[in-house]
Design a protein around this motif. Sequence first.
Motif, PDB file in Angstrom:
ATOM      1  N   UNK A 181       0.848  -1.187   0.000  1.00  0.00           N
ATOM      2  CA  UNK A 181       0.000   0.000   0.000  1.00  0.00           C
ATOM      3  C   UNK A 181       0.885   1.239   0.000  1.00  0.00           C
ATOM      4  N   UNK A 182       0.628   2.129  -0.951  1.00  0.00           N
ATOM      5  CA  UNK A 182       1.380   3.378  -1.019  1.00  0.00           C
ATOM      6  C   UNK A 182       0.681   4.488  -0.242  1.00  0.00           C
ATOM      7  N   UNK A 183      -0.657   4.379  -0.128  1.00  0.00           N
ATOM      8  CA  UNK A 183      -1.405   5.461   0.524  1.00  0.00           C
ATOM      9  C   UNK A 183      -2.776   4.952   0.931  1.00  0.00           C
ATOM     10  N   UNK A 184      -3.227   5.362   2.101  1.00  0.00           N
ATOM     11  CA  UNK A 184      -4.583   5.101   2.566  1.00  0.00           C
ATOM     12  C   UNK A 184      -5.273   6.455   2.681  1.00  0.00           C
ATOM     13  N   UNK A 185      -6.337   6.641   1.931  1.00  0.00           N
ATOM     14  CA  UNK A 185      -6.999   7.941   1.900  1.00  0.00           C
ATOM     15  C   UNK A 185      -7.577   8.287   3.276  1.00  0.00           C
ATOM     16  N   UNK A 186      -7.507   9.559   3.668  1.00  0.00           N
ATOM     17  CA  UNK A 186      -7.888   9.936   5.037  1.00  0.00           C
ATOM     18  C   UNK A 186      -9.382  10.043   5.284  1.00  0.00           C
ATOM     19  N   UNK A 187     -10.201   9.891   4.259  1.00  0.00           N
ATOM     20  CA  UNK A 187     -11.641   9.996   4.465  1.00  0.00           C
ATOM     21  C   UNK A 187     -12.360   8.899   3.686  1.00  0.00           C
ATOM     22  N   UNK A 188     -13.566   8.567   4.168  1.00  0.00           N
ATOM     23  CA  UNK A 188     -14.381   7.547   3.511  1.00  0.00           C
ATOM     24  C   UNK A 188     -15.216   8.187   2.407  1.00  0.00           C
ATOM     25  N   UNK A 189     -15.596   7.365   1.445  1.00  0.00           N
ATOM     26  CA  UNK A 189     -16.455   7.837   0.367  1.00  0.00           C
ATOM     27  C   UNK A 189     -17.802   8.255   0.962  1.00  0.00           C
ATOM     28  N   UNK A 190     -18.307   9.448   0.659  1.00  0.00           N
ATOM     29  CA  UNK A 190     -19.553   9.911   1.279  1.00  0.00           C
ATOM     30  C   UNK A 190     -20.783   9.101   0.891  1.00  0.00           C
ATOM     31  N   UNK A 191     -20.704   8.353  -0.221  1.00  0.00           N
ATOM     32  CA  UNK A 191     -21.855   7.560  -0.651  1.00  0.00           C
ATOM     33  C   UNK A 191     -21.767   6.121  -0.172  1.00  0.00           C
ATOM     34  N   UNK A 192     -20.625   5.503  -0.355  1.00  0.00           N
ATOM     35  CA  UNK A 192     -20.487   4.082  -0.007  1.00  0.00           C
ATOM     36  C   UNK A 192     -19.899   3.853   1.382  1.00  0.00           C
ATOM     37  N   UNK A 193     -19.285   4.901   1.960  1.00  0.00           N
ATOM     38  CA  UNK A 193     -18.612   4.811   3.271  1.00  0.00           C
ATOM     39  C   UNK A 193     -17.403   3.887   3.229  1.00  0.00           C
ATOM     40  N   UNK A 194     -16.919   3.567   2.052  1.00  0.00           N
ATOM     41  CA  UNK A 194     -15.730   2.730   1.923  1.00  0.00           C
ATOM     42  C   UNK A 194     -14.480   3.601   1.993  1.00  0.00           C
ATOM     43  N   UNK A 195     -13.377   2.988   2.408  1.00  0.00           N
ATOM     44  CA  UNK A 195     -12.088   3.679   2.487  1.00  0.00           C
ATOM     45  C   UNK A 195     -11.242   3.241   1.298  1.00  0.00           C
ATOM     46  N   UNK A 196     -10.687   4.192   0.592  1.00  0.00           N
ATOM     47  CA  UNK A 196      -9.903   3.885  -0.605  1.00  0.00           C
ATOM     48  C   UNK A 196      -8.424   3.746  -0.262  1.00  0.00           C
ATOM     49  N   UNK A 197      -7.797   2.738  -0.876  1.00  0.00           N
ATOM     50  CA  UNK A 197      -6.355   2.533  -0.731  1.00  0.00           C
ATOM     51  C   UNK A 197      -5.719   2.573  -2.113  1.00  0.00           C
ATOM     52  N   UNK A 198      -4.405   2.843  -2.127  1.00  0.00           N
ATOM     53  CA  UNK A 198      -3.715   3.001  -3.402  1.00  0.00           C
ATOM     54  C   UNK A 198      -2.407   2.216  -3.400  1.00  0.00           C
ATOM     55  N   UNK A 199      -2.142   1.554  -4.528  1.00  0.00           N
ATOM     56  CA  UNK A 199      -0.854   0.946  -4.797  1.00  0.00           C
ATOM     57  C   UNK A 199      -0.286   1.610  -6.040  1.00  0.00           C
ATOM     58  N   UNK A 200       1.030   1.583  -6.188  1.00  0.00           N
ATOM     59  CA  UNK A 200       1.673   2.168  -7.363  1.00  0.00           C
ATOM     60  C   UNK A 200       2.596   1.131  -7.991  1.00  0.00           C
ATOM     61  N   UNK A 201       2.551   1.025  -9.316  1.00  0.00           N
ATOM     62  CA  UNK A 201       3.374   0.057 -10.033  1.00  0.00           C
ATOM     63  C   UNK A 201       4.011   0.711 -11.252  1.00  0.00           C
ATOM     64  N   UNK A 202       5.273   0.367 -11.501  1.00  0.00           N
ATOM     65  CA  UNK A 202       5.879   0.735 -12.767  1.00  0.00           C
ATOM     66  C   UNK A 202       5.143  -0.013 -13.880  1.00  0.00           C
ATOM     67  N   UNK A 203       5.118   0.585 -15.055  1.00  0.00           N
ATOM     68  CA  UNK A 203       4.295   0.037 -16.132  1.00  0.00           C
ATOM     69  C   UNK A 203       5.081  -0.086 -17.431  1.00  0.00           C
ATOM     70  N   UNK A 204       6.136  -0.910 -17.441  1.00  0.00           N
ATOM     71  CA  UNK A 204       6.897  -1.075 -18.680  1.00  0.00           C
ATOM     72  C   UNK A 204       6.040  -1.712 -19.770  1.00  0.00           C
ATOM     73  N   UNK A 205       6.120  -1.172 -20.954  1.00  0.00           N
ATOM     74  CA  UNK A 205       5.327  -1.700 -22.058  1.00  0.00           C
ATOM     75  C   UNK A 205       3.859  -1.342 -21.973  1.00  0.00           C
ATOM     76  N   UNK A 206       3.488  -0.549 -20.944  1.00  0.00           N
ATOM     77  CA  UNK A 206       2.094  -0.109 -20.765  1.00  0.00           C
ATOM     78  C   UNK A 206       1.119  -1.280 -20.738  1.00  0.00           C
TER      79      UNK A 206
END
Length: 306
Positions: A181-206
């Motif tokens: 996990x690169x980042x955990x968003x500090x607030x929940x989605x106002x509609x679904x109340x879910x918490x968003x998380x983010x990963x980051x990946x290099x993308x060779x060759x797209x």
Amino acid sequence: VRRGLLPRTLSAVGHVAYDASEVRHVHARAEGWVEKLYVSSVGDRIGKGQPLLELYSPRLVTAQEEYLQALRMGGDALVAASETRLKALGISEPEIRRVREAGEVSGRIVYRAPTDGVVTRLEVREGMFVKPDTDMFVLANLDRVWIEADVLARQSEWLRAGVKASVRLDQLPGRLLEGELAYVYPEADPRTRAVRVRLAFDNPGEILKPNSFATVTIEEPDPNDVLIVPREALIRTSTHTRVIVETEANRFSPRVIEVAYESGEMTAVLSGLVAGERVVVSGQFMLDSEASLRGELDRITSGEDR
């Protein structure tokens, strides 16, 4: 009910997204007309410095004339001020140098790509009149992408940057992407109340295509012993969670519990149970309904002895 180690594991549906730090919006800083467009459609690949369009703007023409006049009059301060104004209007250093060397005003100013990438939005066509608030181009670099997923709020307490995670995508069958996990968003989605998380990946060759679906699995070993029960034993309501406990042979009673976290098909319990007790995992809703008819749950809610 048993006591033991239960690694925290959860799965969530996610999607591939552009790295927002590598997205660039191109605006004209003065109103004018698009005389020539070098980009034909969304998806075109652009190199840094490549021309995007030529814009005719009376305001830019006036600014160039003032710059040439300052050069003729001399005076470092006046020339510097005129050059600063040109830069503030979005005229690049190569364009300023061309005006200075040619000694004449250009009716068209070329806007160039600020970065390598692909065109994800194209909002202008030749002949259009644009203003500074016109979002003419959006460029995104695909060398690195994000994968974002939404996690239920009750499963998010332990999530933090650095927790190991893996990703599977339909477009890459049989391949598992390992990351964290690169980042955990500090607030929940106002509609679904879910918490968003983010990963980051290099993308060779797209190979990772933005907007593709992904399955994200997040796992962290839990170093502490916990009480463990099957997740299917839980009966959730809007106010609490309960299970049906076997108090003696063929006799059952509902019990309010406090859940720590869920992991796969198992659940860690904070309070309400002790190791060795037996809980119902099949037919518990029927028993729960019977208990409700007898008023058993009312006594639990009112705090009477179970």
